[in-house]
Motif scaffolding. Structure first.
Motif, PDB file in Angstrom:
ATOM      1  N   SER A  10      20.215 -20.849 -34.690  1.00 20.69           N
ATOM      2  CA  SER A  10      20.490 -20.014 -33.513  1.00 20.69           C
ATOM      3  C   SER A  10      21.800 -19.249 -33.665  1.00 20.69           C
ATOM      4  CB  SER A  10      20.549 -20.862 -32.249  1.00 20.69           C
ATOM      5  OG  SER A  10      19.308 -21.431 -31.985  1.00 20.69           O
ATOM      6  N   VAL A  11      22.817 -19.914 -34.179  1.00 21.12           N
ATOM      7  CA  VAL A  11      24.113 -19.257 -34.390  1.00 21.12           C
ATOM      8  C   VAL A  11      23.951 -18.098 -35.373  1.00 21.12           C
ATOM      9  CG1 VAL A  11      26.398 -19.546 -35.425  1.00 21.12           C
ATOM     10  CG2 VAL A  11      25.561 -21.233 -33.823  1.00 21.12           C
ATOM     11  N   ALA A  12      23.251 -18.342 -36.468  1.00 13.19           N
ATOM     12  CA  ALA A  12      23.086 -17.300 -37.488  1.00 13.19           C
ATOM     13  C   ALA A  12      22.330 -16.094 -36.934  1.00 13.19           C
ATOM     14  CB  ALA A  12      22.363 -17.875 -38.705  1.00 13.19           C
ATOM     15  N   VAL A  13      21.209 -16.355 -36.271  1.00 10.18           N
ATOM     16  CA  VAL A  13      20.407 -15.244 -35.741  1.00 10.18           C
ATOM     17  C   VAL A  13      21.182 -14.494 -34.654  1.00 10.18           C
ATOM     18  CG1 VAL A  13      18.320 -14.708 -34.414  1.00 10.18           C
ATOM     19  CG2 VAL A  13      18.191 -16.279 -36.349  1.00 10.18           C
ATOM     20  N   PHE A  15      24.401 -14.334 -34.251  1.00  8.37           N
ATOM     21  CA  PHE A  15      25.508 -13.617 -34.887  1.00  8.37           C
ATOM     22  C   PHE A  15      25.028 -12.277 -35.451  1.00  8.37           C
ATOM     23  CE2 PHE A  15      27.753 -12.580 -38.834  1.00  8.37           C
ATOM     24  CZ  PHE A  15      29.035 -12.378 -38.345  1.00  8.37           C
ATOM     25  N   PHE A  16      23.935 -12.282 -36.186  1.00  9.91           N
ATOM     26  CA  PHE A  16      23.461 -11.043 -36.804  1.00  9.91           C
ATOM     27  C   PHE A  16      22.974 -10.041 -35.764  1.00  9.91           C
ATOM     28  CE2 PHE A  16      23.094 -13.787 -40.641  1.00  9.91           C
ATOM     29  CZ  PHE A  16      23.992 -13.087 -41.412  1.00  9.91           C
ATOM     30  N   LEU A  17      22.337 -10.516 -34.710  1.00  8.01           N
ATOM     31  CA  LEU A  17      21.876  -9.593 -33.673  1.00  8.01           C
ATOM     32  C   LEU A  17      23.059  -9.004 -32.897  1.00  8.01           C
ATOM     33  CD1 LEU A  17      18.719 -11.453 -32.342  1.00  8.01           C
ATOM     34  CD2 LEU A  17      18.794  -9.334 -33.676  1.00  8.01           C
ATOM     35  N   ILE A  18      24.035  -9.819 -32.582  1.00  9.22           N
ATOM     36  CA  ILE A  18      25.222  -9.298 -31.884  1.00  9.22           C
ATOM     37  C   ILE A  18      26.008  -8.371 -32.807  1.00  9.22           C
ATOM     38  CG2 ILE A  18      27.462  -9.945 -30.884  1.00  9.22           C
ATOM     39  CD1 ILE A  18      26.110 -12.381 -29.660  1.00  9.22           C
ATOM     40  N   LEU A  25      32.415  -8.011 -31.403  1.00  5.79           N
ATOM     41  CA  LEU A  25      31.772  -9.031 -30.557  1.00  5.79           C
ATOM     42  C   LEU A  25      31.232 -10.177 -31.397  1.00  5.79           C
ATOM     43  CD1 LEU A  25      29.752  -7.127 -27.822  1.00  5.79           C
ATOM     44  CD2 LEU A  25      31.606  -8.744 -27.483  1.00  5.79           C
ATOM     45  N   SER A  26      30.628  -9.856 -32.522  1.00  2.00           N
ATOM     46  CA  SER A  26      30.086 -10.915 -33.371  1.00  2.00           C
ATOM     47  C   SER A  26      31.205 -11.790 -33.927  1.00  2.00           C
ATOM     48  CB  SER A  26      29.233 -10.340 -34.507  1.00  2.00           C
ATOM     49  OG  SER A  26      30.022  -9.535 -35.363  1.00  2.00           O
ATOM     50  N   LEU A  27      32.340 -11.176 -34.243  1.00  2.00           N
ATOM     51  CA  LEU A  27      33.489 -11.950 -34.707  1.00  2.00           C
ATOM     52  C   LEU A  27      34.012 -12.862 -33.594  1.00  2.00           C
ATOM     53  CD1 LEU A  27      35.476 -12.498 -37.008  1.00  2.00           C
ATOM     54  CD2 LEU A  27      36.884 -10.638 -36.116  1.00  2.00           C
ATOM     55  N   ALA A  28      34.080 -12.333 -32.374  1.00  3.31           N
ATOM     56  CA  ALA A  28      34.502 -13.152 -31.227  1.00  3.31           C
ATOM     57  C   ALA A  28      33.503 -14.278 -30.989  1.00  3.31           C
ATOM     58  CB  ALA A  28      34.637 -12.285 -29.984  1.00  3.31           C
ATOM     59  N   PHE A  29      32.218 -13.992 -31.128  1.00  4.20           N
ATOM     60  CA  PHE A  29      31.172 -14.989 -30.924  1.00  4.20           C
ATOM     61  C   PHE A  29      31.307 -16.130 -31.929  1.00  4.20           C
ATOM     62  CE2 PHE A  29      26.987 -16.655 -32.063  1.00  4.20           C
ATOM     63  CZ  PHE A  29      26.566 -17.129 -30.833  1.00  4.20           C
ATOM     64  N   ILE A  30      31.407 -15.798 -33.190  1.00  2.00           N
ATOM     65  CA  ILE A  30      31.473 -16.839 -34.223  1.00  2.00           C
ATOM     66  C   ILE A  30      32.801 -17.584 -34.146  1.00  2.00           C
ATOM     67  CG2 ILE A  30      32.390 -15.583 -36.224  1.00  2.00           C
ATOM     68  CD1 ILE A  30      29.273 -17.729 -36.340  1.00  2.00           C
ATOM     69  N   SER A  31      33.879 -16.884 -33.804  1.00  2.00           N
ATOM     70  CA  SER A  31      35.179 -17.556 -33.655  1.00  2.00           C
ATOM     71  C   SER A  31      35.131 -18.564 -32.508  1.00  2.00           C
ATOM     72  CB  SER A  31      36.279 -16.535 -33.382  1.00  2.00           C
ATOM     73  OG  SER A  31      36.411 -15.662 -34.463  1.00  2.00           O
ATOM     74  N   GLY A  32      34.575 -18.139 -31.389  1.00  2.00           N
ATOM     75  CA  GLY A  32      34.450 -19.049 -30.251  1.00  2.00           C
ATOM     76  C   GLY A  32      33.619 -20.262 -30.582  1.00  2.00           C
ATOM     77  N   PHE A  33      32.555 -20.049 -31.321  1.00  2.00           N
ATOM     78  CA  PHE A  33      31.689 -21.163 -31.739  1.00  2.00           C
ATOM     79  C   PHE A  33      32.473 -22.151 -32.598  1.00  2.00           C
ATOM     80  CE2 PHE A  33      28.749 -23.013 -34.838  1.00  2.00           C
ATOM     81  CZ  PHE A  33      27.891 -23.672 -33.982  1.00  2.00           C
ATOM     82  N   PHE A  34      33.229 -21.642 -33.556  1.00  2.00           N
ATOM     83  CA  PHE A  34      33.974 -22.536 -34.446  1.00  2.00           C
ATOM     84  C   PHE A  34      35.216 -23.136 -33.785  1.00  2.00           C
ATOM     85  CE2 PHE A  34      31.540 -20.347 -37.838  1.00  2.00           C
ATOM     86  CZ  PHE A  34      30.924 -21.486 -38.338  1.00  2.00           C
ATOM     87  N   ILE A  35      35.645 -22.571 -32.682  1.00  2.00           N
ATOM     88  CA  ILE A  35      36.739 -23.180 -31.917  1.00  2.00           C
ATOM     89  C   ILE A  35      36.201 -24.343 -31.075  1.00  2.00           C
ATOM     90  CG2 ILE A  35      38.310 -22.761 -29.977  1.00  2.00           C
ATOM     91  CD1 ILE A  35      38.812 -19.973 -31.217  1.00  2.00           C
ATOM     92  N   LEU A  36      34.989 -24.195 -30.561  1.00  2.00           N
ATOM     93  CA  LEU A  36      34.405 -25.247 -29.721  1.00  2.00           C
ATOM     94  C   LEU A  36      34.170 -26.556 -30.483  1.00  2.00           C
ATOM     95  CD1 LEU A  36      31.759 -23.344 -27.568  1.00  2.00           C
ATOM     96  CD2 LEU A  36      33.832 -24.462 -26.771  1.00  2.00           C
ATOM     97  N   VAL A 123      33.843 -14.386 -21.505  1.00  2.00           N
ATOM     98  CA  VAL A 123      34.648 -13.497 -22.345  1.00  2.00           C
ATOM     99  C   VAL A 123      33.736 -12.549 -23.131  1.00  2.00           C
ATOM    100  CG1 VAL A 123      36.169 -13.441 -24.376  1.00  2.00           C
ATOM    101  CG2 VAL A 123      36.639 -15.020 -22.498  1.00  2.00           C
ATOM    102  N   ILE A 124      32.689 -13.076 -23.742  1.00  2.00           N
ATOM    103  CA  ILE A 124      31.784 -12.236 -24.539  1.00  2.00           C
ATOM    104  C   ILE A 124      31.096 -11.187 -23.657  1.00  2.00           C
ATOM    105  CG2 ILE A 124      29.670 -12.246 -25.949  1.00  2.00           C
ATOM    106  CD1 ILE A 124      32.001 -13.355 -27.467  1.00  2.00           C
ATOM    107  N   VAL A 125      30.572 -11.627 -22.518  1.00  2.00           N
ATOM    108  CA  VAL A 125      29.860 -10.699 -21.632  1.00  2.00           C
ATOM    109  C   VAL A 125      30.834  -9.668 -21.049  1.00  2.00           C
ATOM    110  CG1 VAL A 125      28.552 -10.530 -19.473  1.00  2.00           C
ATOM    111  CG2 VAL A 125      27.979 -12.304 -21.141  1.00  2.00           C
ATOM    112  N   SER A 126      32.028 -10.085 -20.667  1.00  2.00           N
ATOM    113  CA  SER A 126      33.017  -9.149 -20.122  1.00  2.00           C
ATOM    114  C   SER A 126      33.425  -8.112 -21.161  1.00  2.00           C
ATOM    115  CB  SER A 126      34.262  -9.902 -19.644  1.00  2.00           C
ATOM    116  OG  SER A 126      33.939 -10.779 -18.621  1.00  2.00           O
ATOM    117  N   TYR A 127      33.642  -8.567 -22.378  1.00  2.86           N
ATOM    118  CA  TYR A 127      34.019  -7.636 -23.438  1.00  2.86           C
ATOM    119  C   TYR A 127      32.866  -6.677 -23.738  1.00  2.86           C
ATOM    120  CZ  TYR A 127      36.247  -5.858 -27.630  1.00  2.86           C
ATOM    121  OH  TYR A 127      36.808  -5.028 -28.569  1.00  2.86           O
ATOM    122  N   SER A 128      31.656  -7.182 -23.693  1.00  2.18           N
ATOM    123  CA  SER A 128      30.487  -6.313 -23.894  1.00  2.18           C
ATOM    124  C   SER A 128      30.426  -5.245 -22.806  1.00  2.18           C
ATOM    125  CB  SER A 128      29.194  -7.132 -23.846  1.00  2.18           C
ATOM    126  OG  SER A 128      29.181  -8.107 -24.818  1.00  2.18           O
TER     127      SER A 128
END
Length: 172
Positions: A10-13, A15-18, A25-36, A123-128
């Motif tokens: 799910s993360v990979a798919v 990430f690529f779609l975002i 946004l994709s960088l923020a998404f993956i960074s947030g995931f790896f911070i969690l 954060v992701i939705v607001s930035y989008s």
């Protein structure tokens, strides 16, 4: 293992779609995931100790019950009845406290994890939305990113739940 593979996929798919909408946004998404993940490891460390205590009190309770059953003759003669009941009550209370402490901690970790997930999603939705208002993204991309991020919420919540389970069973 199936949950972990599902989350990784799910993360990979996602990430690529975002990334098709915005690399930032994709960088923020993956960074947030790896911070969690490390935050969840930090939060769930205490679960190991609580699980060890619960396992210890459970073993002691079983031992006390077996001891009381083997001393049934004395218990039936009421010679040591009060002593045996008092001993069992004490161990039952210890086990109950250990069990409740573990369950309460588990629920706190899940609540904290869900709050972090909601902050991450906000954060992701607001930035989008900001990118859309500036004309960097189309409305279709905004809807796609919002839908993917909100849909990924369950997977992010499962990460905390699975780590909590791992730590709990590691302690037993």
């Amino acid at each position: 293992i199936n949950d972990i593979l599902t989350i990784v996929f799910s993360v990979a798919v996602t990430f690529f779609l975002i990334n098709s909408a915005s690399s930032m946004l994709s960088l923020a998404f993956i960074s947030g995931f790896f911070i969690l993940i490390p935050i969840n490891f930090f939060l769930t460390r205490k679960q190991v100790k609580l699980s060890e205590k619960r396992a210890e009190t459970s073993a002691r309770l079983q031992g006390q019950v077996v001891d009381a059953v083997t001393n049934i003759t004395a218990v039936q003669q009421y010679a040591r009845r009060d002593h045996e009941i008092e001993r069992l009550d004490k161990v039952i209370a210890e086990h109950r406290e250990a069990d409740v402490a573990g369950r309460n901690f588990r629920e706190k970790v899940v609540a904290i994890n869900n709050v972090m997930v909601w902050i991450f999603i906000a954060v992701i939705v607001s930035y989008s939305f900001l990118l859309w208002t500036r004309g960097v993204m189309s409305i279709g991309q905004l809807i796609m990113v919002t839908t993917l991020t909100l849909g990924f919420m369950r997977a992010l919540s499962l990460i905390g739940h699975n780590l909590n389970n791992i730590m709990e069973f590691y302690g037993e």
